[in-house]
Design a protein around this motif. Structure first.
Motif, PDB file in Angstrom:
ATOM      1  N   GLN A  14      64.622 -13.151  48.008  1.00 48.27           N
ATOM      2  CA  GLN A  14      63.998 -11.866  48.296  1.00 48.27           C
ATOM      3  C   GLN A  14      64.161 -10.865  47.155  1.00 48.27           C
ATOM      4  O   GLN A  14      65.230 -10.270  46.987  1.00 48.27           O
ATOM      5  CB  GLN A  14      64.583 -11.280  49.580  1.00 48.27           C
ATOM      6  N   GLU A  29      64.058  -7.320  45.711  1.00 39.15           N
ATOM      7  CA  GLU A  29      64.252  -6.032  46.369  1.00 39.15           C
ATOM      8  C   GLU A  29      63.297  -4.991  45.786  1.00 39.15           C
ATOM      9  O   GLU A  29      63.153  -4.872  44.578  1.00 39.15           O
ATOM     10  CB  GLU A  29      65.696  -5.560  46.198  1.00 39.15           C
ATOM     11  N   ARG A  30      62.686  -4.225  46.670  1.00 35.99           N
ATOM     12  CA  ARG A  30      61.705  -3.223  46.245  1.00 35.99           C
ATOM     13  C   ARG A  30      62.356  -1.898  45.839  1.00 35.99           C
ATOM     14  O   ARG A  30      61.847  -1.193  44.972  1.00 35.99           O
ATOM     15  CB  ARG A  30      60.713  -2.980  47.372  1.00 35.99           C
ATOM     16  N   ILE A  31      63.523  -1.566  46.447  1.00 32.54           N
ATOM     17  CA  ILE A  31      64.051  -0.217  46.272  1.00 32.54           C
ATOM     18  C   ILE A  31      65.575  -0.202  46.386  1.00 32.54           C
ATOM     19  O   ILE A  31      66.171  -0.968  47.139  1.00 32.54           O
ATOM     20  CB  ILE A  31      63.431   0.725  47.341  1.00 32.54           C
ATOM     21  N   PHE A  68      62.603   2.749  42.643  1.00 26.53           N
ATOM     22  CA  PHE A  68      61.914   1.485  42.856  1.00 26.53           C
ATOM     23  C   PHE A  68      62.203   0.519  41.716  1.00 26.53           C
ATOM     24  O   PHE A  68      62.309   0.916  40.551  1.00 26.53           O
ATOM     25  CB  PHE A  68      60.403   1.701  42.964  1.00 26.53           C
ATOM     26  N   SER A  69      62.317  -0.753  42.045  1.00 23.33           N
ATOM     27  CA  SER A  69      62.360  -1.812  41.042  1.00 23.33           C
ATOM     28  C   SER A  69      61.066  -1.778  40.231  1.00 23.33           C
ATOM     29  O   SER A  69      60.006  -1.404  40.745  1.00 23.33           O
ATOM     30  CB  SER A  69      62.498  -3.175  41.734  1.00 23.33           C
ATOM     31  N   ASN A 102      57.409  -7.811  41.612  1.00 21.51           N
ATOM     32  CA  ASN A 102      57.960  -8.482  42.787  1.00 21.51           C
ATOM     33  C   ASN A 102      56.940  -9.307  43.553  1.00 21.51           C
ATOM     34  O   ASN A 102      57.252 -10.403  44.029  1.00 21.51           O
ATOM     35  CB  ASN A 102      58.610  -7.451  43.714  1.00 21.51           C
ATOM     36  N   ALA A 103      55.731  -8.788  43.714  1.00 22.03           N
ATOM     37  CA  ALA A 103      54.703  -9.530  44.457  1.00 22.03           C
ATOM     38  C   ALA A 103      54.357 -10.826  43.738  1.00 22.03           C
ATOM     39  O   ALA A 103      54.215 -11.886  44.363  1.00 22.03           O
ATOM     40  CB  ALA A 103      53.466  -8.667  44.647  1.00 22.03           C
ATOM     41  N   THR A 135      57.283 -13.337  44.116  1.00 18.81           N
ATOM     42  CA  THR A 135      57.275 -13.958  45.441  1.00 18.81           C
ATOM     43  C   THR A 135      56.177 -14.998  45.561  1.00 18.81           C
ATOM     44  O   THR A 135      56.396 -16.101  46.078  1.00 18.81           O
ATOM     45  CB  THR A 135      57.104 -12.866  46.523  1.00 18.81           C
ATOM     46  N   VAL A 173      59.280 -10.306  49.809  1.00 18.39           N
ATOM     47  CA  VAL A 173      59.779  -9.055  49.245  1.00 18.39           C
ATOM     48  C   VAL A 173      60.575  -8.321  50.318  1.00 18.39           C
ATOM     49  O   VAL A 173      60.160  -8.252  51.472  1.00 18.39           O
ATOM     50  CB  VAL A 173      58.620  -8.175  48.739  1.00 18.39           C
ATOM     51  N   ASN A 211      62.496  -4.746  51.636  1.00 14.74           N
ATOM     52  CA  ASN A 211      62.450  -3.294  51.494  1.00 14.74           C
ATOM     53  C   ASN A 211      63.819  -2.631  51.621  1.00 14.74           C
ATOM     54  O   ASN A 211      63.908  -1.402  51.638  1.00 14.74           O
ATOM     55  CB  ASN A 211      61.512  -2.693  52.539  1.00 14.74           C
ATOM     56  N   GLY A 245      65.214  -5.089  37.989  1.00 10.44           N
ATOM     57  CA  GLY A 245      65.265  -5.132  39.440  1.00 10.44           C
ATOM     58  C   GLY A 245      66.299  -6.115  39.936  1.00 10.44           C
ATOM     59  O   GLY A 245      67.160  -6.591  39.172  1.00 10.44           O
TER      60      GLY A 245
END
Length: 213
Positions: free
Chosen positions: A77, A79-81, A116-117, A121-122, A125, A137, A139, A167
């Motif tokens: 996973q 991480e977004r943030i 935010f990273s 990320n998308a 993944t 991803v 959150n 990130g």
């Protein structure tokens, strides 16, 4: 591409930390066109970022990827943030390796609530999923050491106006870590290594594309 990848020492009642094994595997078989520098971070709130901070200043990398284990998660996973909070009251987590157990403590005073990273990320993944390895991803990086490292990393990059994609990725426990906890999901180390290797390839290609623009 010069890439820093960090992992963590073992902590709490976990028998191991797979990020150490992932780093060793990456060192032995590095990704093409990537010069890799690895570092193992302490699971201690007050010092977890020190060696990574120094390494960034020393080598000025093109990208930074931090890794951590999250027992209980079932996929790789990104991480977004990262949030400006250290708090174990809702984590179900023991103290850090120095016995520190913060409650609603800010990581840094008078700084943003979150960062935010800046990793793709998308795309990471999607590439891992394409290899039939579970990935989603996330959150929330939690409020333990992983989140602290992510927040401090992104604060450094932003406050120093550095153009460095960076990130964090969480990996699951490995099967040998949950033999007495069959209710917890796990992922074989080989799949974790392959997933992170694919993530690095995506980061490499993204950095290359940015340089060509």
């Amino acid at each position: 591409m010069n890439l820093i990848v960090s992992g963590f020492e073992t902590f709490g009642d976990l028998s191991k930390n797979p990020t150490i094994d992932i780093l060793h595997a990456l060192e032995q078989e590095q990704v093409e066109d990537v010069t890799l520098t690895t570092v193992i971070l302490p699971v201690v709130y007050q010092s977890c970022f020190h060696s990574l901070n120094d390494l960034i200043d020393d080598i000025n990398p093109d990208a930074i990827l931090c890794l951590g284990v999250a027992a209980g998660r079932s996929s790789i996973q990104p991480e977004r943030i990262g949030i400006n909070l250290e708090d174990l009251s809702a984590e179900g987590q023991g103290p850090d390796n120095n016995g520190d157990r913060p409650i609603e403590r800010k990581i840094l005073e008078e700084t943003p609530d979150a960062y935010f990273s800046t990793l793709p990320n998308a795309a990471i993944t999607a590439e891992i999923q394409a290899r039939e390895i579970p990935s989603t991803v996330s959150n929330s990086a939690g409020t333990f050491i992983c989140n602290t490292v992510l927040y401090r990393l992104m604060h450094k990059i932003n406050s120093e106006s550095r153009n460095i994609p960076a990130g964090f990725i969480h990996v699951p426990a490995t099967p040998d870590m949950v033999t007495k906890r069959p209710d917890l999901p796990s992922m074989h180390l080989d799949n974790q290594v392959e997933g992170i290797r694919r993530a690095i390839q995506v980061i490499r290609d993204s950095v290359k594309l940015d340089l060509e623009r």
